[in-house]
Design a protein around this motif. Structure first.
Motif, PDB file in Angstrom:
ATOM      1  N   CYS A  39       0.838  -1.196   0.000  1.00 35.31           N
ATOM      2  CA  CYS A  39       0.000   0.000   0.000  1.00 35.31           C
ATOM      3  C   CYS A  39       0.877   1.252   0.000  1.00 35.31           C
ATOM      4  CB  CYS A  39      -0.908  -0.029   1.230  1.00 35.31           C
ATOM      5  SG  CYS A  39      -2.065   1.343   1.304  1.00 35.31           S
ATOM      6  N   ASN A  41      -0.602   4.290   0.636  1.00 32.98           N
ATOM      7  CA  ASN A  41      -1.487   5.326   1.142  1.00 32.98           C
ATOM      8  C   ASN A  41      -1.170   5.815   2.542  1.00 32.98           C
ATOM      9  OD1 ASN A  41      -2.930   5.845  -1.107  1.00 32.98           O
ATOM     10  ND2 ASN A  41      -4.484   4.295  -0.717  1.00 32.98           N
ATOM     11  N   CYS A  42      -0.234   5.204   3.216  1.00 29.67           N
ATOM     12  CA  CYS A  42       0.332   5.823   4.410  1.00 29.67           C
ATOM     13  C   CYS A  42       1.686   5.202   4.647  1.00 29.67           C
ATOM     14  CB  CYS A  42      -0.595   5.741   5.623  1.00 29.67           C
ATOM     15  SG  CYS A  42      -0.407   4.277   6.648  1.00 29.67           S
ATOM     16  N   ALA A  44       2.757   3.004   6.615  1.00 29.17           N
ATOM     17  CA  ALA A  44       2.879   1.637   7.123  1.00 29.17           C
ATOM     18  C   ALA A  44       3.271   0.636   6.044  1.00 29.17           C
ATOM     19  CB  ALA A  44       1.570   1.210   7.781  1.00 29.17           C
ATOM     20  N   ALA A  45       2.966   0.920   4.784  1.00 34.33           N
ATOM     21  CA  ALA A  45       3.315   0.013   3.670  1.00 34.33           C
ATOM     22  C   ALA A  45       2.796  -1.406   3.917  1.00 34.33           C
ATOM     23  CB  ALA A  45       4.814   0.003   3.405  1.00 34.33           C
ATOM     24  N   CYS A  46       1.537  -1.514   4.277  1.00 31.85           N
ATOM     25  CA  CYS A  46       0.928  -2.835   4.487  1.00 31.85           C
ATOM     26  C   CYS A  46       0.914  -3.616   3.174  1.00 31.85           C
ATOM     27  CB  CYS A  46      -0.518  -2.677   4.948  1.00 31.85           C
ATOM     28  SG  CYS A  46      -0.681  -1.886   6.544  1.00 31.85           S
ATOM     29  N   ASN A  75      -5.954  -4.815   6.437  1.00 35.61           N
ATOM     30  CA  ASN A  75      -5.748  -3.457   5.949  1.00 35.61           C
ATOM     31  C   ASN A  75      -6.784  -2.535   6.563  1.00 35.61           C
ATOM     32  OD1 ASN A  75      -5.128  -5.152   3.021  1.00 35.61           O
ATOM     33  ND2 ASN A  75      -3.610  -3.771   3.848  1.00 35.61           N
ATOM     34  N   CYS A  76      -6.506  -1.268   6.522  1.00 36.34           N
ATOM     35  CA  CYS A  76      -7.557  -0.301   6.807  1.00 36.34           C
ATOM     36  C   CYS A  76      -8.278  -0.011   5.493  1.00 36.34           C
ATOM     37  CB  CYS A  76      -6.973   0.967   7.431  1.00 36.34           C
ATOM     38  SG  CYS A  76      -6.185   2.073   6.270  1.00 36.34           S
ATOM     39  N   LYS A  78      -8.141   2.298   3.522  1.00 39.62           N
ATOM     40  CA  LYS A  78      -7.366   2.984   2.481  1.00 39.62           C
ATOM     41  C   LYS A  78      -6.591   2.004   1.604  1.00 39.62           C
ATOM     42  CE  LYS A  78      -5.250   5.686   5.571  1.00 39.62           C
ATOM     43  NZ  LYS A  78      -5.857   5.405   6.876  1.00 39.62           N
ATOM     44  N   GLY A  79      -6.369   0.782   2.120  1.00 43.13           N
ATOM     45  CA  GLY A  79      -5.664  -0.208   1.300  1.00 43.13           C
ATOM     46  C   GLY A  79      -6.495  -0.657   0.111  1.00 43.13           C
ATOM     47  N   PHE A 207      -0.451   2.607  11.595  1.00 46.47           N
ATOM     48  CA  PHE A 207      -1.730   2.453  12.272  1.00 46.47           C
ATOM     49  C   PHE A 207      -2.238   1.015  12.253  1.00 46.47           C
ATOM     50  CE2 PHE A 207      -5.997   2.909   9.990  1.00 46.47           C
ATOM     51  CZ  PHE A 207      -6.722   2.323  11.005  1.00 46.47           C
ATOM     52  N   ASN A 208      -2.407   0.416  11.079  1.00 48.58           N
ATOM     53  CA  ASN A 208      -3.016  -0.910  11.039  1.00 48.58           C
ATOM     54  C   ASN A 208      -2.128  -1.974  11.699  1.00 48.58           C
ATOM     55  OD1 ASN A 208      -4.242  -3.402  10.092  1.00 48.58           O
ATOM     56  ND2 ASN A 208      -2.932  -3.235   8.300  1.00 48.58           N
TER      57      ASN A 208
HETATM   58  S1  SF4 Z   1      -2.576   1.386   7.484  1.00 53.66           S
HETATM   59 FE1  SF4 Z   1      -4.058   1.512   5.768  1.00 53.66          FE
HETATM   60  S2  SF4 Z   1      -3.285   3.199   4.475  1.00 53.66           S
HETATM   61 FE2  SF4 Z   1      -1.638   2.598   5.839  1.00 53.66          FE
HETATM   62  S3  SF4 Z   1      -0.432   1.171   4.612  1.00 53.66           S
HETATM   63 FE3  SF4 Z   1      -1.878  -0.023   5.870  1.00 53.66          FE
HETATM   64  S4  SF4 Z   1      -3.664  -0.328   4.553  1.00 53.66           S
HETATM   65 FE4  SF4 Z   1      -2.451   1.320   3.636  1.00 53.66          FE
END
Ligand code: SF4
Length: 937
Positions: A39, A41-42, A44-46, A75-76, A78-79, A207-208
């Motif tokens: 990801c 989008n933040c 964390a790079a999930c 994921n949150c 946003k993923g 976060f996640n």
């Molecule tokens: S916390 Fe959400 S936005 Fe951030 S990398 Fe993980 S899935 Fe993406």
């Protein structure tokens, strides 16, 4: 709890059969190839897995990657919303060049070749004419580890600029001044007490990955304590919610620290072994014997004023609750996990002491690097080695590293418009890379003034996946990929473990799996929508344009190792990188793959190793034969800087380590151990660096009253503290505006205000409010809620996107706006709101929301902390009902007042040179560390 039960087994990922839910009750099968990526989008790079439909060749779905060690398949919102960003009907698909005035919104399509030739030529000329500092790369959230830094190093320019001082500078220096590492890594999953100065369960850093481990720990009985003036979801879920007055958090933490000492519930032996307590006593208590038994009484003396009762008065948190929490923390030695990144750290003058005082509790409880404790990020992160690059740059760019802020962490990016206005320099080529300073930074109209002026910025290149307020003021808008359209490697300190994640262009990988020709000559923009590219290949190509014949010594760093005279391919780049990751080659071989294939198939890799107590590792004395040992027991190799007392001439022979000062060990109880990357190799209870560089009063953990300290406000009148820093879990600054799902989920932007304040100030339920800052005002709607501390109002920083282009169609989240200017006074007013409209996406007809929020950041002046350089985001504001003529979303700002505020904050600094005539301590980190000689002022 940690295993996902219903994910297709990895060995089936190249052909997964599923039934079409919409076809029910018919059994209609689809075949997908599952391609992993990460990801974007933040931070964390999930892990993500994209489901590519065999019939259409398109991505149908984006889900979590169960093989990713940090996110573990979760994921949150946003993923999965990456899919929206790929399909967004408004995205930029081709390179564009400005044809009208900057900001007028007139563009022509150009080829990548034309853009590269022009930009490369400008950079070539600037370097050839020794104008290296006129090339600047300004990155928002990097989402990768070191690629762009290598590029700049190979160009020989000190041109890295970041968003760090609107994000984490304060937290970084708080942690770094203890342990050398500038980020915490919390072992939440194994903690017994979790102390959060943040809203980690819904946003926060990483976060996640963090949230899932915090909840695991709570399920096992851990106590969660959350400090936040706002009742966030995290506060609501916590066992203790402490809504301290903004900026008083260090006071609260020191009150707890004092109780740990007085109660005898501190880990004396850990503090003896692993802090520089001798220096602390000598500097702060020279009349006490330098023996460990003096430390407890000395700490009790130093923090005598921090009683629970005084903490109740200063912080607004009950003395009994503070005492109870100190008891809980003291009862769980070594199992105390804590975190602060933004929140109080990012909001306040002196906010860096929040992290310093919070980690003090880790030190006192011996919860450093332990199971269930908190360690340094460098120990839970693995930075994969890039292919060989050029030696360190020899430049020092004062536009990013001004002498007024020798300890800044890191670049003073928020001051760039003011530096340009003062004539400290100009920019020939300015890259804004996935960054939107006009909207994200404070003082956006000063940015707009700078970016509109070709004498200050000759060529602005916006590298961006989406339109932004900043891209509108560019000369080139170059479309860059989202999380499924680009290569990047990243690793973050999400838990007690080390991993790397591999982001990759999914359709390029799908073509490869399908057997299509994808070779060294292929380019990712051939597979992405339109001509959307990725930065990695872009930088390689641009470097060739800068140095087409290799005469500048730049091209060679971007040449193929196996195909001389041709550009390095991404396969060669990452193949080289992954081959050097410990264990990866063996595991790949066991799977019958190359390391690169292994990563393309799985998207992530967990490295082996024991993550706990890294500083305790014994160092073999034979490795120290060439070291001297100093009086404090630190082993130093000749040529490593230590606490620098030499002269500028002596700098030439030094070797600068990436982290810390490069000394390899410290003697602890007669055994050489690895220790911490600080000058003392210990945790620095007393920071000699802070003292040496002019701030002796802050050398130990202390409280610095904030610029918004409540006792200095006219609370009986209309002054209040504005918290503009909180995140919404489903939004992420600029990028989420191009996601329909996220916009539908979150689109309201109320001002949180306590009913008692609303009554006192005459604010109606839902009424319009005028918030007046030092340099202007904005108009927003009120939301009465008891979920916020009286005296404080709050508005999220994720809302308030606007667009000037009258020809642009509708939007998911951006409100059409006009900007007018009268001298230094700027006014932004809303022309429209999100509404149903026709477009290539039928869902735009279904837009049912109409709020796009208010752009509050425009009305904030720069307020850089004089030590860390962090923008102190909290605002001292006047809160009043809207006036006649005010409309929702109005923003008015005077940039002359902004300039005056800049000068005032600048006057609070204590500039370089420091000891030895240096610009900055040699052991302090920099994203792009130059040669030692460049440090001489
Ligand atoms: S916390 Fe959400 S936005 Fe951030 S990398 Fe993980 S899935 Fe993406």
């Amino acid at each position: 709890m940690t295993d996902l039960q219903s994910y297709p087994p990895h060995e089936t990922w190249h052909d997964v059969t599923s039934l079409d839910a919409k076809a029910w009750p018919r059994r209609e099968e689809h075949h997908h190839t599952l391609v992993p990526t990460t990801c974007f989008n933040c931070e964390a790079a999930c892990g993500l897995v994209c489901h590519v439909n065999h019939d259409t060749g398109r991505i149908d779905r984006v889900e979590g990657n169960p093989l990713h060690p940090a996110s573990r398949g979760r994921n949150c919102a946003k993923g999965p919303a990456t899919l929206n960003q790929i399909d967004d009907h408004e995205r930029i698909l081709y390179p564009l060049r400005r044809v009208g005035e900057r900001g007028a919104g007139q563009w022509e399509r150009v080829s990548w070749g034309e853009a590269l030739d022009d930009i490369g030529g400008r950079i070539r000329t600037a370097i050839a004419e020794d104008r290296h500092n006129e090339v600047m790369y300004h990155v928002g959230r990097p989402g990768e580890d070191g690629y762009a830094e290598r590029v700049l190093q190979c160009w020989g320019v000190d041109g890295h600029n970041s968003h760090t001082n609107i994000c984490s500078s304060n937290a970084r220096i708080g942690y770094q001044s203890w342990m050398g590492h500038d980020r915490p890594s919390s072992d939440f999953a194994n903690a017994e007490v979790i102390f959060l100065i943040s809203s980690h369960l819904e946003s926060g850093h990483y976060f996640n990955p963090h949230a899932q481990r915090i909840i695991e720990a709570q399920g096992k009985g851990a106590t969660i304590i959350c400090v936040d003036p706002r009742l966030s979801n995290t506060g609501a879920k916590a066992d203790h919610w402490l809504p301290a007055w903004p900026g008083t958090e260090p006071f609260l933490l020191l009150a707890i620290a004092r109780l740990l000492v007085l109660n005898g519930t501190w880990e004396r032996d850990f503090v003896r072994r692993w802090t520089n307590w001798e220096v602390y006593l000598q500097q702060r208590h020279p009349h006490r014997p330098t023996e460990f038994d003096s430390v407890g009484p000395a700490l009790a003396d130093d923090y005598a004023a921090y009683t629970p009762e005084e903490a109740e008065r200063v912080c607004g948190v009950g003395a009994d609750q503070i005492t109870e929490i100190a008891g809980i923390i003291g009862a769980h030695p070594t199992k105390f996990a804590s975190h602060n990144w933004r929140a109080a750290g990012a909001g306040n003058l002196g906010g860096w002491q929040t992290a310093r005082c919070l980690f003090f509790l880790n030190v006192l409880t011996g919860s450093v690097g332990t199971v269930g404790g908190t360690t340094g990020n460098g120990w839970n992160k693995y930075k994969a080695p890039h292919p060989q690059g050029a030696p360190p740059v020899e430049q020092w760019n004062e536009l990013s590293w001004p002498r007024e802020y020798p300890l800044a962490y890191h670049e003073m990016s928020i001051l760039l418009p003011h530096f340009l206005a003062e004539g400290r320099g100009r920019l020939e080529v300015y890259f804004s890379r996935v960054y939107n300073p006009v909207w994200t930074n404070p003082d956006g109209f000063s940015w707009l003034e700078a970016l509109s002026d070709p004498d200050k910025v000759a060529c602005h290149v916006a590298l961006t996946p989406t339109w932004s307020e900043t891209a509108l003021f560019a000369d080139y808008v170059l479309p860059m990929g989202v999380g499924a359209e680009r290569h990047d490697v990243a690793s973050f300190e999400t838990h007690a473990g080390r991993w790397i994640g591999f982001r990759q262009p999914v359709l390029r990988r799908y073509a490869e799996i399908r057997g299509d020709a994808v070779g060294h000559e292929s380019r990712t923009h051939e597979f992405n929508p339109g001509e959307v590219w990725e930065e990695n290949e872009f930088w390689i190509e641009l470097s060739w344009r800068i140095d087409p014949d290799g005469s500048m010594g730049i091209r060679r760093w971007f040449e193929s190792p196996g195909r001389p005279g041709t550009p390095m391919s991404v396969d060669e780049y990452y193949g080289t990188m992954f081959a050097a990751v410990p264990g990866l080659a063996d595991d790949a071989a066991a799977a019958g793959q190359t390391p690169l294939e292994f990563m393309r198939d799985r998207g992530a890799y967990a490295l082996d190793g024991d993550m706990y107590l890294p500083y305790e590792r014994q160092v073999d004395p034979s490795e120290l034969d060439d070291c001297d040992i100093d009086r404090s027991g630190v082993f130093r190799r000749s040529g490593t800087p230590g606490r620098w007392t030499g002269s500028a001439e002596d700098l030439a022979g030094l070797h600068l380590a990436g982290l810390g000062d490069g000394s390899p060990a410290v003697q602890v109880d007669n055994t050489p151990r690895e220790g911490f990357p600080t000058p003392s190799r210990k945790l620095e209870l007393y920071s000699e660096t802070l003292a040496d560089w002019g701030w002796p009063e802050y050398a130990t953990p202390t409280w610095i009253p904030s610029h918004v300290h409540w006792e200095n406000l006219d609370l009986a009148g209309d002054e209040r503290i504005l918290l503009p820093t909180f995140r919404i879990p489903t939004l992420i600054h600029t990028r989420s505006a191009n996601s329909k799902w996220l916009s539908e989920l979150s689109h309201r932007h109320p001002l949180w205000i306590h009913p008692s304040d609303a009554e006192a100030l005459g604010i109606d339920v839902g009424g319009l409010v005028r918030i007046t800052t030092r340099i202007g005002h904005f108009v927003i709607g009120a939301w009465r809620t008891e979920g916020i501390r009286p005296g404080v109002v709050a508005a999220s920083h994720h809302m308030g996107r606007w667009r000037l282009d009258p020809a642009a169609g509708g939007s998911w989240a951006g409100g059409d706006a006009d900007i007018s200017n009268d001298g230094t006074v700027w006014r932004l007013s809303r022309r429209g709101r999100p509404q149903p409209h026709a477009s290539a996406d039928d869902d735009t007809e279904r837009i049912w929301w109409s709020d796009s929020g208010v752009h509050q950041n425009l009305t904030f002046c720069v307020q850089p902390d004089p030590i860390s350089g962090m923008q102190c985001w909290h605002q001292r504001v006047r809160v009043a009902p809207a006036e006649a003529g005010d409309n929702y979303g109005d923003v008015v700002v005077d940039t002359a007042a902004a300039r005056e505020a800049y000068r005032e904050w600048l006057a609070m600094t204590r500039p370089a040179p420091g000891p030895g005539g240096l610009r900055r301590p040699l052991w302090y980190a920099r994203p792009l560390k130059p040669t030692p000689a460049a440090y001489a002022l």
